[in-house]
Design an enzyme around this catalytic site. Structure first.
Site, PDB file in Angstrom:
ATOM      1  N   TYR A  70       0.810  -1.223   0.000  1.00 40.01           N
ATOM      2  CA  TYR A  70       0.000   0.000   0.000  1.00 40.01           C
ATOM      3  C   TYR A  70       0.838   1.265   0.000  1.00 40.01           C
ATOM      4  CZ  TYR A  70      -3.830  -3.174   1.379  1.00 40.01           C
ATOM      5  OH  TYR A  70      -4.754  -4.198   1.460  1.00 40.01           O
ATOM      6  N   HIS A 130       0.681 -11.840   1.475  1.00 33.25           N
ATOM      7  CA  HIS A 130      -0.281 -11.103   0.650  1.00 33.25           C
ATOM      8  C   HIS A 130      -0.839 -11.948  -0.503  1.00 33.25           C
ATOM      9  CE1 HIS A 130      -1.357  -6.694  -0.461  1.00 33.25           C
ATOM     10  NE2 HIS A 130      -2.280  -7.507  -0.930  1.00 33.25           N
TER      11      HIS A 130
END
Length: 318
Positions: A70, A130
Site C-alpha cells: 500500500y 499477501h
C-alpha cells in the site's frame, strides 16, 4: 484524543485472540501503488493517508488493515500518533508483498522490521502473506511463524489463498496454520464452498472489497433490499451482510462521513429472505473473473510477472 471505539461484536481467532469484526482498509488511501489495478487512470489522492487514518481512528475504527504494497505505512504510523490511541486498543494488520516473498525469508524478516518502524510499534497483531507466490510462499509463511515465536507478531495469516494454497501449507508439515485468510468477499463474489472449507478449519475470513469498490451501488437488487430498512444505505446493506455471515468487514473511504456510514451496521438485522437474495448475486462470470485475477496476481511484481510459471491452474472457485 480520539473518540471511543465503534461498538460492535468481535470474533475469536484459533488461539482465543479477540479480533474486531470491523476494520478500516488503507489500500489506495493517500497513495496508489504503481501496479495497482487501473493505477494509470486514477488521479492523485486529494488527502494524505495520515489525514484519512486519523479520521478513521476518530470515528472509532480500531483495526487498521495495512500492507507493504500500500506504500503508506509510515503515514499510518503518524496518524496513530496524531490520534493518541493506546497501542493496546489497536489491532494492527499488515501484509508482506510478492517481491519480498520472492526474495526469501531474510527479506521477509527485514520487511517486517520496516513495517514495525513505519507503524511505530514493536509488534503486529496479525501479519499476512499477501499472495501465495509459487515456490516461495511456504518458506515465507514458515518465517512468519519464527517471527511470531520471537514476539514480533501475535498471529499469522494469509491473503488471497485458494483452498489448494492452504493445503500446500499443510502438506509441508506446518502445524501453526493461518488464523485468518483475507479474500474478496461480497454478495457478488460469495465463494461459499471455499469459505466453508476454511471456516471448518478454524480460519477466520476477512473480507476485502466488502463494498465492491462502490461499483454496485445502483444494483436493483441491492436498492430493493435497502428499501426494506428505513434510513439504511446500500453500503450499509453490504456491510451488514458481511457481519451477519461472520466475516471481518473491512470497508475503506477517504471521506469521514462515509467512514461513519460504513460503520453503522450493528443496529439492524437483514431478514433471511434478503440474505438469500444477496447470496444469489454471485455469477459464473464473476467467478471466472476472480480466477483470471488470481492467475495474474500470484506472480505479480515478481521476476515471473506476466507468466503462468508455477501458477495453480485448477483451484476451487466457488
Amino acid at each position: 484524543m480520539s473518540s471511543s471505539a465503534i461498538e460492535g461484536p468481535s470474533l475469536s481467532l484459533r488461539d482465543g485472540t479477540v479480533h474486531p469484526a470491523i476494520g478500516f482498509g488503507t489500500y489506495k488511501v493517500g497513495f496508489v501503488p504503481a501496479s495497482a489495478t487501473a493505477a494509470a487512470t486514477e488521479s492523485a489522492p486529494q488527502r494524505s493517508a495520515r489525514e484519512c487514518v486519523k479520521d478513521a481512528l476518530d470515528v472509532g475504527y480500531r483495526l487498521l488493515e495495512c500492507a507493504e504494497f500500500y506504500g503508506n505505512e509510515e503515514q499510518v504510523g503518524l496518524a496513530i500518533q496524531d490520534a493518541g490511541v493506546n497501542r493496546k486498543d489497536l489491532f494492527l494488520v499488515s501484509k508482506v508483498w510478492t517481491t519480498t516473498i520472492e526474495k526469501g525469508p531474510d527479506a521477509v524478516a527485514a520487511q517486517l522490521e520496516k513495517t514495525l518502524r513505519d507503524l511505530q510499534t514493536d509488534y503486529l497483531d496479525l501479519y499476512l502473506i499477501h499472495w501465495p507466490v509459487p515456490q516461495h510462499h511456504v518458506e515465507a509463511y514458515k518465517k512468519l511463524i519464527e517471527l511470531k515465536a520471537a514476539g514480533k507478531i501475535k498471529n499469522v495469516g494469509v491473503s488471497n489463498y485458494a483452498w489448494e494454497d492452504y493445503l500446500e501449507l499443510k502438506e509441508a508439515g506446518i502445524t501453526d496454520l493461518p488464523a485468518v485468510n483475507q479474500i474478496e468477499i461480497n454478495p457478488f463474489l460469495y465463494r461459499k464452498k471455499t469459505i466453508q472449507k476454511f471456516q471448518e478449519e478454524g480460519v477466520v475470513m476477512q473480507s476485502y472489497r466488502s463494498l465492491r469498490d462502490g461499483k454496485q451501488m445502483e444494483n436493483h437488487v441491492l436498492l430493493d433490499v435497502a428499501s426494506h430498512y428505513p434510513n439504511k444505505t446500500v453500503a450499509q446493506i453490504l456491510g451488514r451482510w458481511c457481519i451477519q455471515k461472520g466475516f471481518v468487514y473491512i470497508p475503506k473511504s477517504v471521506k469521514k462521513s462515509r467512514m461513519i456510514e460504513n460503520a453503522q451496521v450493528f443496529d439492524f438485522v437483514l431478514s433471511e429472505q434478503d440474505m438469500t437474495r444477496l447470496d444469489a448475486l454471485t455469477t459464473t462470470d464473476n467467478l471466472n473473473a476472480f480466477q483470471d485475477l488470481y492467475r495474474k496476481c500470484v506472480n505479480r511484481d515478481t521476476s515471473k510477472d506476466g507468466t503462468m510459471e508455477g501458477v495453480k491452474m485448477d483451484i476451487t472457485l466457488d
